[in-house]
Motif scaffolding. Structure first.
Motif: not given
Length: 254
Positions: A209-222, A190-195, A200-202
């Motif tokens: 997805l509440t079963g512990g099967n979601l892992d989110v990685v932030e992309l702060n330079d994209s 996920h890019s916090p700076q997404d134009h 909302t989608s994330l």
């Protein structure tokens, strides 16, 4: 219809683990080509199809709808599963939505899902009027090319065909309504700076997805097209690590 140079599909016959990559709305395989090549170099079988109406002209795309794009992915998935023991789906933006939809439909036939700035919600309220707007306006300004990295570019349309866009709310609604079927592990970049795609989608992914099967990685330079941006290498390495961790057979063939 001639295909734009660089928008061609990519295929690699590798080992027993396969990956189906899905490019985004009005984009082309070019946006995911480096990712595909990275996974192929690691020994995976990789399919990166060109979705109908993409990589040619927006006028041609105006005659297609989400069902056409999904059908092409479903057909490619069937071919990939024909020579792989396990298959993962992955995608950028709307391609991420369709990667999740494939996981909903095929269940255990999909081992895991990787999404990059997935689009699973309507961020443009006026899109609800698209069917009516399409009677008067054939296209609006495009969304391709949201990249932070200097000199990087995306091969996509400068115009968005209104008739094609008008079919998206149905796909989003369908995917959201069946996210509970996604029990496979999911890795979301996920890019916090997404134009292009709003948070909302994330948020919906985290809520559903509440079963512990979601892992989110932030992309702060994209920005949105992170697969061509400054964090691309993190996506490539992280997705390969994810696939390796969740596959039950070796990535490379015997």
């Amino acid at each position: 219809m001639p295909v734009m140079p660089g928008a061609e599909p990519y295929h690699h016959r590798g080992g027993r683990v396969g990956v189906l990559l899905c490019h985004g709305f009005t984009g082309s395989p070019q946006s995911l080509r480096p990712w595909a090549e990275h996974l192929a170099a690691a020994g995976l079988s990789v399919e990166l199809p060109r979705l109908p109406g993409h990589g040619t002209t927006w006028q041609e795309m105006s005659h297609t709808r989400w069902e056409d794009w999904y059908a092409e992915l479903d057909r490619t998935l069937a071919n990939l599963r024909g020579h792989c023991d396990e298959v993962f789906t992955a995608g950028l933006s709307l391609g991420g939505c369709m990667a999740l939809r494939l996981a909903e439909v095929h269940g255990t036939g999909i081992r895991g899902v990787v999404v990059v700035n997935p689009s699973i919600a309507n961020d443009v309220p006026l899109l609800a009027l698209a069917p009516l707007l399409g009677l008067f306006v054939s296209s609006v300004k495009g969304v391709a090319g949201d990249i932070k990295k200097e000199g990087a570019w995306e091969l996509g349309y400068s115009r968005t065909p209104v008739k094609a866009a008008a079919t998206l709310p149905r796909l989003w609604a369908l995917t959201q309504s069946e996210l509970h079927k996604v029990t496979q592990p999911v890795l979301a970049f996920h890019s916090p700076q997404d134009h292009v795609v709003k948070p909302t989608s994330l948020r919906i992914l985290r809520e559903k997805l509440t079963g512990g099967n979601l892992d989110v990685v932030e992309l702060n330079d994209s920005y949105h097209v992170a697969t061509l941006d400054n964090d691309a290498d993190r996506i490539f390495a992280g997705s390969l690590e994810f696939i390796n961790a969740n596959a039950s057979v070796p990535l490379q063939g015997d």
